[in-house]
Design a protein around this motif. Structure first.
Motif, PDB file in Angstrom:
ATOM      1  N   ASN A  98       0.929  -1.303   0.217  1.00  0.00           N
ATOM      2  CA  ASN A  98      -0.055   0.083   0.000  1.00  0.00           C
ATOM      3  C   ASN A  98       0.844   1.217  -0.004  1.00  0.00           C
ATOM      4  O   ASN A  98       0.463   2.113  -0.480  1.00  0.00           O
ATOM      5  CB  ASN A  98      -0.778  -0.075   1.230  1.00  0.00           C
ATOM      6  CG  ASN A  98      -1.776   1.048   1.517  1.00  0.00           C
ATOM      7  OD1 ASN A  98      -2.755   1.452   0.467  1.00  0.00           O
ATOM      8  ND2 ASN A  98      -1.763   2.296   2.326  1.00  0.00           N
ATOM      9  N   THR A 101       1.648   3.643  -3.199  1.00  0.00           N
ATOM     10  CA  THR A 101       0.409   4.488  -3.546  1.00  0.00           C
ATOM     11  C   THR A 101       1.136   5.730  -4.101  1.00  0.00           C
ATOM     12  O   THR A 101       0.958   6.328  -5.240  1.00  0.00           O
ATOM     13  CB  THR A 101      -0.663   4.838  -2.582  1.00  0.00           C
ATOM     14  OG1 THR A 101      -1.154   3.598  -2.109  1.00  0.00           O
ATOM     15  CG2 THR A 101      -1.311   5.766  -2.872  1.00  0.00           C
ATOM     16  N   CYS A 154      -3.105  -5.674  -4.442  1.00  0.00           N
ATOM     17  CA  CYS A 154      -2.624  -4.481  -3.916  1.00  0.00           C
ATOM     18  C   CYS A 154      -2.221  -3.410  -4.719  1.00  0.00           C
ATOM     19  O   CYS A 154      -2.472  -2.355  -4.659  1.00  0.00           O
ATOM     20  CB  CYS A 154      -1.399  -4.859  -2.895  1.00  0.00           C
ATOM     21  SG  CYS A 154      -1.764  -5.817  -1.276  1.00  0.00           S
ATOM     22  N   THR A 158      -3.426   0.289  -5.291  1.00  0.00           N
ATOM     23  CA  THR A 158      -2.942   1.606  -5.183  1.00  0.00           C
ATOM     24  C   THR A 158      -3.115   2.376  -6.407  1.00  0.00           C
ATOM     25  O   THR A 158      -3.176   3.779  -6.295  1.00  0.00           O
ATOM     26  CB  THR A 158      -1.351   1.453  -5.034  1.00  0.00           C
ATOM     27  OG1 THR A 158      -0.864   0.691  -6.275  1.00  0.00           O
ATOM     28  CG2 THR A 158      -0.952   0.610  -3.901  1.00  0.00           C
ATOM     29  N   TYR A 161      -6.290   4.457  -5.588  1.00  0.00           N
ATOM     30  CA  TYR A 161      -5.896   5.642  -4.790  1.00  0.00           C
ATOM     31  C   TYR A 161      -5.170   6.523  -5.563  1.00  0.00           C
ATOM     32  O   TYR A 161      -5.634   7.840  -5.245  1.00  0.00           O
ATOM     33  CB  TYR A 161      -5.087   4.979  -3.546  1.00  0.00           C
ATOM     34  CG  TYR A 161      -5.733   4.048  -2.617  1.00  0.00           C
ATOM     35  CD1 TYR A 161      -7.146   4.478  -2.229  1.00  0.00           C
ATOM     36  CD2 TYR A 161      -4.987   3.270  -1.925  1.00  0.00           C
ATOM     37  CE1 TYR A 161      -7.635   3.752  -1.183  1.00  0.00           C
ATOM     38  CE2 TYR A 161      -5.735   2.150  -1.067  1.00  0.00           C
ATOM     39  CZ  TYR A 161      -6.900   2.572  -0.455  1.00  0.00           C
ATOM     40  OH  TYR A 161      -7.569   1.917   0.323  1.00  0.00           O
ATOM     41  N   THR A 251       0.697   6.760   3.464  1.00  0.00           N
ATOM     42  CA  THR A 251       1.043   5.348   3.253  1.00  0.00           C
ATOM     43  C   THR A 251       2.333   5.057   3.612  1.00  0.00           C
ATOM     44  O   THR A 251       2.534   3.797   3.889  1.00  0.00           O
ATOM     45  CB  THR A 251       0.709   5.029   1.573  1.00  0.00           C
ATOM     46  OG1 THR A 251       1.784   5.723   0.840  1.00  0.00           O
ATOM     47  CG2 THR A 251      -0.630   5.079   1.281  1.00  0.00           C
TER      48      THR A 251
END
Length: 300
Positions: A98, A101, A154, A158, A161, A251
């Protein structure tokens, strides 16, 4: 950045670090689709109660449709991906992935929003790839080949995001702004709508689920009310105050909390491969958001 901005960043990191723990408890027990849906649903309920309690006006200034789309991109898709990852990876693994990001955000800014990417950032991108490679190839020997599916989930999260951060700037901040609570509320409506068809499919055609699990419901309530309702109010306020790129630096702070919660509650351990890969990834994030990128962050 002001002192209050640093406090919000640290608080958000601790809360989101705990979210990986809660998903790690719930997703293997009731499935990733159910976990993701109830996370956004309880997040929506929590925000609705807060809005009713303070009697906030639901005046979206013509931006409701855009907040719904942001919800699918910034909550629905990422939460589904991280719930999938939670069935395959320890909490610390998802949290450190994460942390990439800001890097995906920088790449999205370069290719979609014409943002500048300096040599320093290119080095950061390269190190990010190296770090992910180390984690997936030299990681915990107790994790099977499905680690690649978890890592891919994952990375998709990201991307959601990163894209949502820039869209929030373009659709909300640069269009007169909108109260962060309303942005969070609208986004959870959008995320709930996005995940509803998946929930219907899961209940109708998915594997049977044992719903009467107290620990699971406690985790779902916590990840919904605390890690979503409260967290997204903080997050969208940060985007409005300090911009999307700086906001994404949260993050960088999440993994230590996620590893700590996983160790304290689930007795999760970390391998030397994970530590090495994490160090490389965190260095790559620092190259992206460090002092050399401040001018870009101000423009964003």
């Amino acid at each position: 950045m002001r002192a209050i901005d640093y406090i919000r960043l640290l608080s958000l990191a601790a809360i989101w670090g705990a979210s990986f723990l809660f998903m790690r408890i719930a997703a293997p027990a009731i499935g990733p689709i159910n976990t993701a849906f109830f996370r956004v649903f309880f997040g929506l309920i929590g925000l609705a109660f807060i809005i009713l309690a303070i009697r906030k006006s639901l005046e979206f200034k013509g931006k409701l449709g855009k907040t719904l789309i942001l919800g699918a991109i910034n909550s629905g898709l990422p939460f589904l991906m991280y719930s999938i990852a939670a069935t395959l990876l320890p909490a610390g693994y998802s949290a450190i992935l994460n942390a990439t990001t800001p890097l995906t955000g920088a790449m999205i800014g370069l290719f979609i929003f014409s943002e500048h990417l300096s040599l320093r950032k290119w080095i950061g991108v390269l190190l990010d790839i190296i770090g992910i490679t180390i984690i997936t190839t030299v990681g915990d020997s107790n994790i099977d080949g499905n680690i690649y599916i978890g890592v891919a989930a994952c990375i998709i999260a990201t991307i959601g995001y990163g894209l949502a951060g820039f869209l929030t700037r373009k659709w909300i901040t640069q269009q007169g702004g909108l109260d962060s609570m309303l942005v969070a509320f609208g986004s959870q409506i959008g995320a709930t709508a996005f995940l509803s068809p998946f929930l219907i499919w899961s209940i109708s055609y998915g594997p049977s689920t044992e719903w009467l699990q107290g620990e699971v419901w406690i985790s779902l309530l916590a990840v919904g009310f605390l890690c979503t309702s409260l967290a997204y109010i903080l997050y969208f306020r940060l985007i409005a105050d300090i911009g999307p790129l700086r906001s994404l630096t949260v993050t960088f702070l999440v993994p230590p909390f996620a590893v700590l919660w996983g160790f304290l509650v689930l007795d999760e351990t970390i391998s030397s491969g994970f530590l090495s890969g994490s160090a490389v990834i965190l260095l790559s994030v620092w190259l992206i958001v460090g002092p050399d990128s401040q001018a870009t962050a101000e423009r964003i």
